[in-house]
Each structure stands twice: as structure tokens, then as C-alpha cells.
Design a protein around this motif. Structure first.
Motif, PDB file in Angstrom:
ATOM      1  N   GLU A  91       0.842  -1.188   0.000  1.00  0.00           N
ATOM      2  CA  GLU A  91       0.000   0.000   0.000  1.00  0.00           C
ATOM      3  C   GLU A  91       0.879   1.241   0.000  1.00  0.00           C
ATOM      4  N   LEU A  92       0.501   2.186  -0.848  1.00  0.00           N
ATOM      5  CA  LEU A  92       1.239   3.433  -1.003  1.00  0.00           C
ATOM      6  C   LEU A  92       0.296   4.582  -0.693  1.00  0.00           C
ATOM      7  N   VAL A  93       0.773   5.546   0.066  1.00  0.00           N
ATOM      8  CA  VAL A  93      -0.061   6.694   0.429  1.00  0.00           C
ATOM      9  C   VAL A  93       0.643   7.968  -0.018  1.00  0.00           C
ATOM     10  N   ASN A  94      -0.147   8.887  -0.548  1.00  0.00           N
ATOM     11  CA  ASN A  94       0.341  10.207  -0.929  1.00  0.00           C
ATOM     12  C   ASN A  94      -0.129  11.198   0.108  1.00  0.00           C
ATOM     13  N   ALA A  95       0.748  11.550   1.047  1.00  0.00           N
ATOM     14  CA  ALA A  95       0.384  12.458   2.124  1.00  0.00           C
ATOM     15  C   ALA A  95       0.500  13.919   1.727  1.00  0.00           C
ATOM     16  N   SER A  96       0.865  14.181   0.470  1.00  0.00           N
ATOM     17  CA  SER A  96       1.014  15.568   0.039  1.00  0.00           C
ATOM     18  C   SER A  96      -0.315  16.099  -0.503  1.00  0.00           C
ATOM     19  N   GLU A  97      -0.312  17.346  -0.932  1.00  0.00           N
ATOM     20  CA  GLU A  97      -1.517  17.986  -1.446  1.00  0.00           C
ATOM     21  C   GLU A  97      -1.513  18.068  -2.972  1.00  0.00           C
ATOM     22  N   ALA A  98      -0.614  17.350  -3.601  1.00  0.00           N
ATOM     23  CA  ALA A  98      -0.538  17.354  -5.057  1.00  0.00           C
ATOM     24  C   ALA A  98      -0.490  15.922  -5.556  1.00  0.00           C
ATOM     25  N   PRO A  99      -1.034  15.666  -6.722  1.00  0.00           N
ATOM     26  CA  PRO A  99      -0.957  14.300  -7.271  1.00  0.00           C
ATOM     27  C   PRO A  99       0.491  13.927  -7.573  1.00  0.00           C
ATOM     28  N   LEU A 100       0.792  12.645  -7.409  1.00  0.00           N
ATOM     29  CA  LEU A 100       2.148  12.144  -7.618  1.00  0.00           C
ATOM     30  C   LEU A 100       2.115  10.962  -8.574  1.00  0.00           C
TER      31      LEU A 100
END
Length: 615
Positions: A91-100
Motif C-alpha cells: 500500500e502506497l499513500v500520498n500524504a502531500s496535497e498534489a498528485p504524484l
């Protein structure tokens, strides 16, 4: 929503559900927000062995908590020989506010089947791929020699990545699994491409150069080397995924057949080259046949690949390759022990390659872990090996050239001798005259007793040197040396002993005066002339004193001499006034007068004379 245990009381169902959750390994999402350079997912993923190959992606999404997932804890996933399919998830999480966007790379170009899914937080599949080495190259989402999957993560959301790995018939290779940013993947790909470009370029350059050399001199070992190197080039190009990407991207079956067949051909060409290089057909014909027999076994073991069977191929090929390697090593050690220089070069080169091959096959068998040394050991070892073998071939060609020249000389001598015998009665007097002329020519140049130049050569060479020095303006230094009381020595010890003294003095002269411009003459009896390659009188006096002392240190007994040993007196002339000294004879008289001054002063000394013009 359906209850997980509908026939049980609510409290008991809750306890059982909690127990199932505790029994399942916890999945901790990996934060891949920037800054992010890259991550080895090997130890991070969870594994599920599908023994019967019965699970589908729908089964995994619906029965996730019931399945026996386990943590990997492997730096590089390696299932070796296995009849199961293997599922991986992370599982991968993007904790930022922009798409990655992240790139998941399965860095093994020979993997048969790779199915991948990206699942969102609601359990819906948002991306999927079916690719692998047994599917057309255009099934890969990124055109690369390995398998690269682009994963898009919206801001603040989690994505579950599920992979299914399967093989054609149960042979898994070590599977490095990386998660990279676009920039880090580009850097990694550029480094690898640069390294492989240099490697394959060097192999290609060696192959072309030795092919042209073979066409020029027709040495068979060079042709065997070119074929051996060419087979290895194709093998490595295919094993690293470049052949499938650039040569036959639409032929997956042919691509998979090529690898084991090329390994078998490599074994045969290796045996042929080694037999030719070490000349085993002459030194050990049975060993040569043995090498070709084991190599033939390697090639025969690759034939089932034509029918789609690969795991049995490598189960037989790996032991056969080990046997071939040990046999090659034994032959090289035996020939090296006998002093064969070619075998010694071959032994060093072969040991380097053996280490690389052993590391690689032990990694394939799962004995050693995947790392930069085990993955690229064959490339490093083979590069060094081929360079050493190229050097060995050059050495062998030089040996063959010398042997050919010696044989030609022997043949020429035999032919000349044969012709002489056939024409003996007709040419007898002519031969005798030619032999006499040759002896006269040698005698005309050198003194037969000492081997030094004679007085005739003294006049010719010194006159020429005076002319050259007159043009250049450089000073000329010449010395006359006379052995002290030599007549008394002959009277006391005999002429045979006197001749031995002359030979020893001549040998000492040749030992001391070895510069390119030094010339040594026997002017007659016990008198010698020395033309020195020095520029000043001080330098000349120094070298003459050194020789005078060395002669005295020989300690040749001479009871009639003052010091009890053989000594000499020297007259040294330094001349740049070539009007006063126009020729060799005048130079000799000047040095001779200086030498007699040394005689008058109790001998065993160096007297100098400077004949210098205005500067």
C-alpha cells in the motif's frame, strides 16, 4: 453489508472477526510523498503463495482477510524453482496535497508473466496491466528492457498495488522490486545504459578487431575467439532484455527459446576456442574430446526449450556447466603446471570468468542474494576475461610467428645444405673461396682474439667521426691504453696466459664502455684504443680512472709488475681543434704520447692532453 459470521451471536462473531484481523499481517501504507528518491520494495511487500494457481484479483479483493498473506523480509524476492504462482501487495499513500506519479520497476527482464492492479480506497481497480517476457513487448506500459509500471496517487489518498508473478514451467529468477520517482528512474536507467553501452561496445570492438585480424593472418584460434565472443555477446544481450526490446519485440516465444539455446551454443564455442587456444588436439586429444562432449551435453540439455520446457533445461544445464567449468579449470591448471605460458594466461582469465558465472548461477539457484555483485558478476568477469584472452591470442600469434620464422630458416638451411651437397663437386672451390672471403671480411673488421674492432676499423671510424665533429663543433675524446710490462708477463707466464689476459681486459672494456657512441679497438699487441661518448675532459678522465681502477681490482697476478697485478697506462686526448688533428693517425699519436708520459711516471695512471682551439 453482510455480516462475516451470520449464524453466530453478535459478540462471538465480533471476537472471531478480531481474531482473523489479528492473524492477518498488518499492512502499513508507505508514504511516497516528496522528497522521494527511491525505495527497495522487496522487504516491504506481502506475499501470498498460490499453490494451485486458483486465485483471481476478485478473490483477493473479496477474501483479503481470509488469505494467508505474510511479510516478505527479502531484499530481493527469489522463489527459485516453484510450481506456484505468487501474489505481492503493498500500500502506497500520498500524504502531500498534489498528485504524484511513482514508477514500480520489476528489474528482471526474463520474468515470464506479470499481472498488476492498482486498487483505490474503495476497493475498485483503477489501473491494470498484463505483461511479461512471454507476452509481446508492446504490452509494457513503459518501453524499457525491464518491467516499469506507472502508478498515479491522488493527493491524500492511498493506493494498493497487487502483483501476480507466474512462470511458464516453474523457474523463477531473482526479482528486484523498486519504487522510484521519475527523476530517480531516469538516473538509474541512464547509469545502466551507459554501463551496458560501454560493456557491449567493448565486446563488439574486440569481436570486429579480431575478425579483421583473422581475415588478415588466417589464424584459426582468432576465428574460434570471434565465434565464442559473438555467442557470448548475443547471450548477454538477450539475458539483459535488450534483444527482446530491439531485435525481436514481437516474438516472445523465440525470445525465450534463444536464451537456453545460446547458453548451450556458448558452451560449445567455449570448448572449441579453449581446445584451439591451448592446442589440446596435440597435447591432450582425449581431453579435447571430453570438453566437447560436456559442451555437447549443455547444448543437448537446451533442446527441450524448443518444446517450451525450461525448468528441466536449467536443472540439467547448471550441473553440466559446472562440470564443464571444472574440466576447463583442471586442463588449464595442468598445462600451467607444465610451464605453458598460454595456459597460465588462460587460467587467470578463466578463473575470473568462473567466479562471475558461479556468483550468477548461485544467485539464480537462490543460494546467494541479489545484489550488484551477483547480478553483474558475469559482465565484470567476462570483460576482464576477454581482454586477457585477447592478450593471450596476441602472445600466441607472436609465438607462432617465431616458430614459423624458425621453421623457414631451418627449411632454408636444409635446402641450402641439400643444394650444396648436390653441387659439391662443381662448387667446391667456389664454396671454399666464399668461406675464405667471409673469414677475411670478419677479420677485416674485428680482432679475432678479443672480438674488438681492429686497427683498420679504427682509421675508418675515427676519420668519419672527426669529419662529423668538425661539422658539429663538438669535442672528441680518444684514449690509448697499453698493458704495463706485458712482455714480461708473457715471458713469465707464457703466451697462452697472455692471450687470456687480453681477452679478460677486452671483456672488462666492453662491460665498462657500453654507450651508443663508445668504440673499442685493439690497435696491436697489448695496445687498445677507446673512442668515448663524453663531452668534456673531466668526464673522460672520470670514466678512464674508473676503468683503470676496475682493471687493477681484477687482481690478475703479475710478479714482474710493480703492484704485483696486471695494470695499464692510459693517454687521453680531448680535441676540438681539428686543424691540428686532421685525421685518425694524428689523433692516435697525440694519445700515444700522453700514454707514454703515463709510462714514464711509473705506469698505472691516466695522463690527459687537451688540443683546443680558440672559443
Amino acid at each position: 453489508m453482510t455480516r462475516p459470521f451470520p449464524h453466530l451471536p453478535s459478540a462471538l462473531a465480533a471476537w472471531l472477526l478480531l481474531a482473523c484481523l489479528l492473524a492477518s499481517p498488518a499492512r502499513a501504507a508507505l508514504d511516497v510523498a516528496d522528497p522521494f528518491d527511491g525505495l527497495n520494495l522487496g522487504p516491504q511487500v506481502q506475499l501470498l503463495e498460490d499453490v494451485d494457481r486458483e486465485f483471481t484479483i476478485a478473490d483477493l479483493l473479496s477474501r483479503d482477510d481470509d488469505l494467508p498473506w505474510r511479510s516478505s523480509e527479502q531484499e530481493t524476492l527469489n522463489f527459485s524453482f516453484s510450481d506456484s504462482a505468487w501474489w505481492l501487495q503493498v500500500e502506497l499513500v500520498n500524504a502531500s496535497e498534489a498528485p504524484l506519479r511513482r514508477l514500480l520497476e520489476l528489474a528482471m527482464p526474463l520474468h515470464d508473466y506479470l499481472d498488476a492492479w492498482v486498487v483505490d480506497e474503495g476497493g475498485e481497480v483503477v489501473a491494470e496491466w498484463q505483461t511479461g517476457n512471454r507476452r509481446a513487448f508492446d504490452t509494457r506500459p513503459v518501453a524499457h528492457r525491464t518491467f516499469v509500471l506507472p502508478i498515479v496517487l491522488p493527493p491524500g489518498e492511498t493506493r494498493r498495488v497487487i502483483l501476480r508473478l507466474d512462470t511458464h514451467d516453474g523457474l523463477f529468477d531473482a526479482t528486484p522490486l523498486y519504487l522510484l520517482s521519475d527523476a530517480s528512474f531516469l538516473q538509474k536507467a541512464q547509469r545502466e545504459l551507459m554501463a551496458f553501452s560501454l560493456y557491449f561496445g567493448a565486446l563488439l570492438a574486440l569481436m570486429i578487431f579480431n575478425l579483421l585480424l583473422f581475415l588478415a593472418i588466417r589464424e584459426r584460434s582468432l576465428l574460434h575467439y570471434v565465434v565464442y565472443l559473438g555467442t557470448f555477446f548475443v547471450l548477454m544481450f538477450a539475458a539483459r532484455g535488450f534483444a527482446y526490446q530491439y531485435w525481436w519485440p514481437n516474438w516472445p516465444t523465440f525470445n525465450n527459446q534463444m536464451l537456453p539455446l545460446t547458453i548451450g551454443l556458448f558452451a560449445v564455442t567455449l570448448a572449441s576456442f579453449s581446445s584451439s587456444y591451448l592446442n589440446l588436439r596435440r597435447h591432450a586429444p582425449r581431453l579435447s574430446w571430453g570438453l566437447h562432449g560436456v559442451a555437447g551435453l549443455c547444448l543437448a540439455s537446451a533442446l527441450p526449450a524448443l518444446q517450451g520446457h525450461y525448468a528441466p533445461v536449467f536443472r540439467v544445464m547448471i550441473p553440466a556447466a559446472i562440470l564443464l567449468s571444472l574440466l576447463m579449470l583442471s586442463v588449464a591448471v595442468w598445462r600451467s603446471w607444465l610451464g605453458d605460458r598460454l595456459a597460465q594466461i588462460f587460467l587467470v582469465a578463466w578463473c575470473v570468468l568462473l567466479v562471475g558465472i558461479a556468483l550468477y548461477f548461485l544467485r539464480v539457484a537462490g543460494v546467494l542474494p541479489y545484489n550488484v555483485f551477483t547480478e553483474y558478476a558475469v559482465q565484470a568477469g567476462s570483460g576482464i576475461e576477454f581482454l586477457l584472452l585477447a592478450f593471450g591470442l596476441a602472445y600466441k600469434i607472436n609465438l607462432l610467428k617465431n616458430e614459423k620464422l624458425a621453421a623457414e630458416r631451418a627449411t632454408h638451411e636444409l635446402q641450402r645444405s641439400h643444394n650444396q651437397r648436390l653441387e659439391a663437386e662443381v662448387d667446391e672451390r667456389t664454396r671454399e673461396l666464399e668461406a675464405a672471403n667471409q673469414r677475411l671480411a670478419a677479420m677485416a673488421r674485428t680482432d679475432p682474439l678479443t672480438g674488438l674492432l681492429n686497427r683498420r676499423q679504427f682509421h675508418e671510424l675515427v676519420d668519419a667521426e672527426l669529419l662529423q665533429r668538425r661539422r658539429s663543433g663538438r669535442a672528441l675524446l680518444f684514449a690509448v691504453m697499453d698493458i704495463d710490462a706485458f712482455k714480461a708477463y708473457n715471458d713469465t707466464y707464457g703466451h697462452q696466459a697472455g692471450d687470456e689476459v687480453l681477452r679478460r681486459v677486452s671483456a672488462l672494456l666492453q662491460q665498462h664502455f657500453r654507450r651508443a657512441g663508445d668504440r673499442l679497438f685493439r690497435l696491436g699487441g697489448e695496445e687498445f684504443g677507446l673512442l668515448l661518448e663524453v663531452d668534456t675532459l673531466d668526464q673522460g678522465r672520470h670514466v678512464m680512472e674508473a676503468f683503470r681502477q676496475s682493471l687493477e681490482d681484477l687482481a690478475i697476478p703479475h710478479v714482474q709488475a710493480e703492484g704485483g697485478v696486471v695494470t695499464a697506462s692510459f693517454g687521453l686526448v680531448c680535441c676540438n681543434d681539428f686543424q691540428r688533428v686532421p685525421d685518425a693517425e694524428r689523433l692516435y699519436r697525440e694519445a700515444d704520447e700522453a700514454m707514454y708520459q703515463a709510462k714514464d711516471r711509473n705506469r698505472n695512471r691516466v695522463m690527459t692532453r687537451a688540443i683546443l682551439g680558440e672559443t
